[in-house]
Design an enzyme around this catalytic site. Structure first.
Site, PDB file in Angstrom:
ATOM      1  N   ASP A  61     -25.969  -9.051  26.423  1.00 48.68           N
ATOM      2  CA  ASP A  61     -25.148  -8.675  25.271  1.00 48.68           C
ATOM      3  C   ASP A  61     -24.911  -7.162  25.252  1.00 48.68           C
ATOM      4  O   ASP A  61     -25.869  -6.387  25.233  1.00 48.68           O
ATOM      5  CB  ASP A  61     -25.869  -9.113  23.997  1.00 48.68           C
ATOM      6  CG  ASP A  61     -24.946  -9.237  22.802  1.00 48.68           C
ATOM      7  OD1 ASP A  61     -23.767  -8.877  22.918  1.00 48.68           O
ATOM      8  OD2 ASP A  61     -25.405  -9.698  21.741  1.00 48.68           O
ATOM      9  N   ASP A  62     -23.640  -6.743  25.274  1.00 50.08           N
ATOM     10  CA  ASP A  62     -23.275  -5.324  25.147  1.00 50.08           C
ATOM     11  C   ASP A  62     -23.903  -4.455  26.235  1.00 50.08           C
ATOM     12  O   ASP A  62     -24.422  -3.368  25.959  1.00 50.08           O
ATOM     13  CB  ASP A  62     -23.690  -4.774  23.776  1.00 50.08           C
ATOM     14  CG  ASP A  62     -22.917  -5.399  22.625  1.00 50.08           C
ATOM     15  OD1 ASP A  62     -22.071  -6.273  22.876  1.00 50.08           O
ATOM     16  OD2 ASP A  62     -23.176  -5.021  21.471  1.00 50.08           O
ATOM     17  N   SER A 100     -25.221 -12.947  16.336  1.00 54.34           N
ATOM     18  CA  SER A 100     -25.960 -11.765  16.791  1.00 54.34           C
ATOM     19  C   SER A 100     -27.222 -11.540  15.959  1.00 54.34           C
ATOM     20  O   SER A 100     -27.273 -11.883  14.773  1.00 54.34           O
ATOM     21  CB  SER A 100     -25.071 -10.514  16.693  1.00 54.34           C
ATOM     22  OG  SER A 100     -23.946 -10.629  17.537  1.00 54.34           O
ATOM     23  N   HIS A 160     -22.851 -17.855  18.697  1.00 52.73           N
ATOM     24  CA  HIS A 160     -21.731 -17.095  18.134  1.00 52.73           C
ATOM     25  C   HIS A 160     -20.368 -17.749  18.372  1.00 52.73           C
ATOM     26  O   HIS A 160     -19.351 -17.062  18.507  1.00 52.73           O
ATOM     27  CB  HIS A 160     -21.731 -15.658  18.659  1.00 52.73           C
ATOM     28  CG  HIS A 160     -21.265 -14.670  17.607  1.00 52.73           C
ATOM     29  ND1 HIS A 160     -21.369 -13.306  17.750  1.00 52.73           N
ATOM     30  CD2 HIS A 160     -20.692 -14.869  16.387  1.00 52.73           C
ATOM     31  CE1 HIS A 160     -20.898 -12.701  16.672  1.00 52.73           C
ATOM     32  NE2 HIS A 160     -20.472 -13.636  15.834  1.00 52.73           N
ATOM     33  N   ARG A 217     -17.514 -15.138  24.932  1.00 52.71           N
ATOM     34  CA  ARG A 217     -18.339 -16.330  25.124  1.00 52.71           C
ATOM     35  C   ARG A 217     -17.480 -17.593  25.146  1.00 52.71           C
ATOM     36  O   ARG A 217     -17.748 -18.522  25.922  1.00 52.71           O
ATOM     37  CB  ARG A 217     -19.405 -16.391  24.028  1.00 52.71           C
ATOM     38  CG  ARG A 217     -20.430 -15.297  24.177  1.00 52.71           C
ATOM     39  CD  ARG A 217     -21.161 -14.942  22.881  1.00 52.71           C
ATOM     40  NE  ARG A 217     -21.798 -13.645  23.050  1.00 52.71           N
ATOM     41  CZ  ARG A 217     -23.028 -13.468  23.526  1.00 52.71           C
ATOM     42  NH1 ARG A 217     -23.772 -14.522  23.833  1.00 52.71           N
ATOM     43  NH2 ARG A 217     -23.517 -12.258  23.684  1.00 52.71           N
ATOM     44  N   HIS A 237     -27.517  -5.806  22.862  1.00 50.23           N
ATOM     45  CA  HIS A 237     -26.797  -5.605  21.590  1.00 50.23           C
ATOM     46  C   HIS A 237     -27.312  -4.398  20.785  1.00 50.23           C
ATOM     47  O   HIS A 237     -26.704  -3.347  20.775  1.00 50.23           O
ATOM     48  CB  HIS A 237     -26.891  -6.887  20.784  1.00 50.23           C
ATOM     49  CG  HIS A 237     -25.949  -6.970  19.648  1.00 50.23           C
ATOM     50  ND1 HIS A 237     -24.581  -7.098  19.818  1.00 50.23           N
ATOM     51  CD2 HIS A 237     -26.146  -6.937  18.313  1.00 50.23           C
ATOM     52  CE1 HIS A 237     -24.000  -7.152  18.645  1.00 50.23           C
ATOM     53  NE2 HIS A 237     -24.910  -7.045  17.713  1.00 50.23           N
ATOM     54  N   LYS A 297     -28.243 -16.641  22.059  1.00 47.97           N
ATOM     55  CA  LYS A 297     -27.187 -16.387  21.069  1.00 47.97           C
ATOM     56  C   LYS A 297     -25.984 -17.292  21.326  1.00 47.97           C
ATOM     57  O   LYS A 297     -25.489 -17.387  22.446  1.00 47.97           O
ATOM     58  CB  LYS A 297     -26.782 -14.912  21.172  1.00 47.97           C
ATOM     59  CG  LYS A 297     -25.563 -14.519  20.359  1.00 47.97           C
ATOM     60  CD  LYS A 297     -25.276 -13.039  20.541  1.00 47.97           C
ATOM     61  CE  LYS A 297     -23.919 -12.638  19.997  1.00 47.97           C
ATOM     62  NZ  LYS A 297     -23.647 -11.201  20.162  1.00 47.97           N
ATOM     63  N   LYS A 311     -16.972  -0.921  23.959  1.00 51.55           N
ATOM     64  CA  LYS A 311     -16.833  -2.211  23.284  1.00 51.55           C
ATOM     65  C   LYS A 311     -15.694  -2.178  22.264  1.00 51.55           C
ATOM     66  O   LYS A 311     -15.504  -1.191  21.568  1.00 51.55           O
ATOM     67  CB  LYS A 311     -18.155  -2.559  22.588  1.00 51.55           C
ATOM     68  CG  LYS A 311     -18.143  -3.851  21.799  1.00 51.55           C
ATOM     69  CD  LYS A 311     -19.493  -4.108  21.148  1.00 51.55           C
ATOM     70  CE  LYS A 311     -19.466  -5.373  20.310  1.00 51.55           C
ATOM     71  NZ  LYS A 311     -20.787  -5.686  19.717  1.00 51.55           N
ATOM     72  N   CYS A 314     -17.896 -10.152  21.191  1.00 50.80           N
ATOM     73  CA  CYS A 314     -18.797 -11.273  21.485  1.00 50.80           C
ATOM     74  C   CYS A 314     -18.150 -12.656  21.524  1.00 50.80           C
ATOM     75  O   CYS A 314     -18.134 -13.309  22.567  1.00 50.80           O
ATOM     76  CB  CYS A 314     -19.928 -11.279  20.464  1.00 50.80           C
ATOM     77  SG  CYS A 314     -20.960  -9.806  20.500  1.00 50.80           S
ATOM     78  N   ASP A 319     -21.402  -9.635  28.414  1.00 54.93           N
ATOM     79  CA  ASP A 319     -20.317 -10.229  27.626  1.00 54.93           C
ATOM     80  C   ASP A 319     -19.234  -9.216  27.275  1.00 54.93           C
ATOM     81  O   ASP A 319     -18.097  -9.579  26.996  1.00 54.93           O
ATOM     82  CB  ASP A 319     -20.854 -10.897  26.354  1.00 54.93           C
ATOM     83  CG  ASP A 319     -21.364  -9.904  25.312  1.00 54.93           C
ATOM     84  OD1 ASP A 319     -21.766  -8.775  25.687  1.00 54.93           O
ATOM     85  OD2 ASP A 319     -21.371 -10.256  24.113  1.00 54.93           O
ATOM     86  N   ASN A 320     -19.582  -7.936  27.287  1.00 53.07           N
ATOM     87  CA  ASN A 320     -18.625  -6.835  27.076  1.00 53.07           C
ATOM     88  C   ASN A 320     -19.383  -5.534  27.255  1.00 53.07           C
ATOM     89  O   ASN A 320     -20.592  -5.535  27.505  1.00 53.07           O
ATOM     90  CB  ASN A 320     -17.953  -6.905  25.695  1.00 53.07           C
ATOM     91  CG  ASN A 320     -18.906  -7.104  24.535  1.00 53.07           C
ATOM     92  OD1 ASN A 320     -18.908  -8.146  23.890  1.00 53.07           O
ATOM     93  ND2 ASN A 320     -19.745  -6.109  24.261  1.00 53.07           N
TER      94      ASN A 320
END
Length: 514
Positions: free
Chosen positions: A37-38, A155, A132, A81, A244, A130, A322, A77, A291-292
């Site tokens: 994540d992130d 998140s 989301h 996904r 994240h 996660k 992001k 996010c 994811d980004n």
């Protein structure tokens, strides 16, 4: 706070795969897809020499294939996904921005997920981490093709906990004694605690963040063991909460990669796994991607962009990470590992995307793509097996919150060229936001010469004129293809009544009295 490292997830997964390879009876590989994540492109030491904290992942990269031009399907996010699990951009699958704690909908039910396709092909399917993509009703992962789910519905900063310190500035802990104890703070969730689900049941609220990584590891191990016992191949989608924002309070003067601040990059050295065990992984394909890009407004807790700093935007304010369509927003680290099938010590420069996971795994499983829809991803098996290094000719980058309407395509990549019809900066560490600007004709950068996206091509140059014609044709074809496809629409309506709550009689929805 000694936050357990998620490296245990990979250790236990590899160990249990080694106990028994369920794919043997079927000739189908197992799949482990890890989504961080992130995470920034520069957070991987194999990508960026300044990063010293990822020796284990660097070893994994050396034993497999590293992708240096790999992109998330969106820069935030939920859309990213949704694209991983459908092989389709948000402009097609309907997921164009993030779902909320109170969201009624989720990934549209008429969209077919990768888990549904693989389960139909005989796989045991599990999602850990996660989600989301909607938690209410049939949007829950238990109804989207997963035999087993263990994780949080969104998140881990979208609900209060008793062990805060996972935000910047830190959020207060969950209230315990009613409204008088509640502290309002911008960007903090103080009314409802973060829930932990096992299948459709909330088993802990608030979740204990300090033990979450270890619990993910345990459940990943159990899922793989059950699949092994059943004799079926498995698909494990492991969506880590990292990076994240930190799960624990950072030690003084330390960023998120240090000390007790867990990172997805602290995975075990391949050398720590015995050679016989590595041999048993011949039937298991493992991939890891982000994811980004990193969340720049979190300052020292955010990740590293590497060279992809979006200099043109930075000069005008705001972040280029992001939520933006600058390289820092969507170019992410990515690895693939499959002993005996994926060549070791290989770096691919093919233009690839998280969108490619769906069609590639479907092909490797010997299954068929769902009919009556078009896909943005490619089967990139030839790249994985070292037969080719050719990926996408054109890759689309949807608006993801910084500028333009969410989900619309106003940035695209064509070979080494990248064209922006809209630019804008997300919130930076200093609180600045770069204003949206529309460009007609588009800004065009040559990424081979200008990885920093600093100086667009001169519109009067011959290079620009030649590229503009090709970009315009590709852009028109892409928009027409989407407009004539079966396009879904997500329900983004909200209702406080759908907020996950295991006991509405208790403050913050606690599962039991404090």
């Amino acid at each position: 706070m000694g936050t357990p490292s998620p490296r245990a997830v990979l250790v236990l997964a590899m160990a249990l795969v080694g106990l028994s390879a369920p794919r043997a009876a079927y000739g189908q590989p197992n799949f482990i897809v890890i989504l961080a994540d992130d995470v920034g492109w520069g957070d991987l030491g194999a990508n960026w020499a300044e990063t010293k904290e990822t020796p284990h992942l660097d070893e994994l990269a050396a034993e497999g294939m590293r992708f240096v031009d790999f992109h998330s399907a969106a820069s935030t996010c939920s859309p990213s996904r949704a694209s991983l699990l459908t092989g389709r951009l948000g402009a097609r699958n309907g997921v164009t921005h993030n779902f909320a704690v109170t969201s009624v909908g989720g990934l549209p039910l008429n969209e077919t997920t990768l888990a549904e396709v693989l389960r139909e092909a005989g796989y045991s399917t599990g999602a850990i981490g996660k989600w989301h993509l909607g938690h209410h009703g049939r949007h829950h992962p238990s109804f989207r093709g997963f035999d087993y789910y263990f994780g949080i519905p969104y998140s881990h900063d979208m609900g209060c906990t008793d062990t805060p310190g996972y935000n910047l500035p830190p959020c207060p802990p969950c209230p315990r004694h009613g409204a008088a104890a509640r502290v309002a703070r911008k960007d903090c969730y103080t009314e409802v605690a973060l829930p932990l689900f096992e299948n459709v049941t909330i088993i802990q609220q608030p979740v204990n963040l300090s033990s979450l990584a270890a619990r993910y590891a345990e459940e990943a191990a159990r899922f793989i063991q059950r699949a092994s016992d059943s004799g079926r191949p498995f698909f494990l989608y492991l969506a880590l909460a990292h990076m994240h924002v930190p799960l624990g309070v950072p030690p003084p003067r330390m960023g998120r990669r240090d000390g007790g601040v867990a990172s997805p990059c602290s995975l075990p050295p391949i050398a720590a796994v015995s050679p016989p065990l590595l041999g048993s992984l011949l039937g298991t394909f493992l991939s890891l991607a982000g994811d980004n890009g990193p969340w720049a407004q979190k300052c020292e807790l955010a990740g590293r962009l590497g060279p992809f700093v979006g200099a043109w935007q930075r000069q005008r304010g705001g972040s280029s990470a992001k939520q933006t369509t600058w390289e820092g927003g969507h170019r992410v680290p990515a690895l693939a590992y499959w002993p005996g099938r994926i060549p070791a010590k290989r770096t691919s420069r093919a233009l690839l995307s998280i969108l490619d996971i769906f069609p590639t795994l479907v092909a490797l499983a010997g299954a068929a793509l769902p009919p009556n829809r078009r896909f943005d991803g490619l089967d990139v098996s030839p790249v994985l097996f070292g037969w080719s290094d050719v990926g996408h000719k054109v890759l689309l980058h949807p608006n993801s919150g910084a500028a333009g309407k969410d989900g619309e395509i106003e940035t695209l990549r064509l070979a080494q060229y990248k064209a922006f019809y809209t630019t804008g900066g997300a919130m930076a560490c200093d609180g600045s936001i770069g204003p949206a600007e529309h460009h007609q004709p588009p800004l065009i950068f040559n990424l081979d010469r200008d990885t920093q996206e600093q100086e667009p091509l001169d519109v009067a140059s011959r290079e620009y004129e030649a590229v503009l014609a090709a970009v315009s044709r590709a852009y028109a074809r892409a928009l027409e293809d989407i407009a004539t496809d079966n396009v879904s629409v997500a329900d983004y309506s909200k209702d406080p009544a759908v907020t996950p709550c295991c006991n509405a009689q208790h403050v913050a929805c606690r599962c039991q009295a404090p």
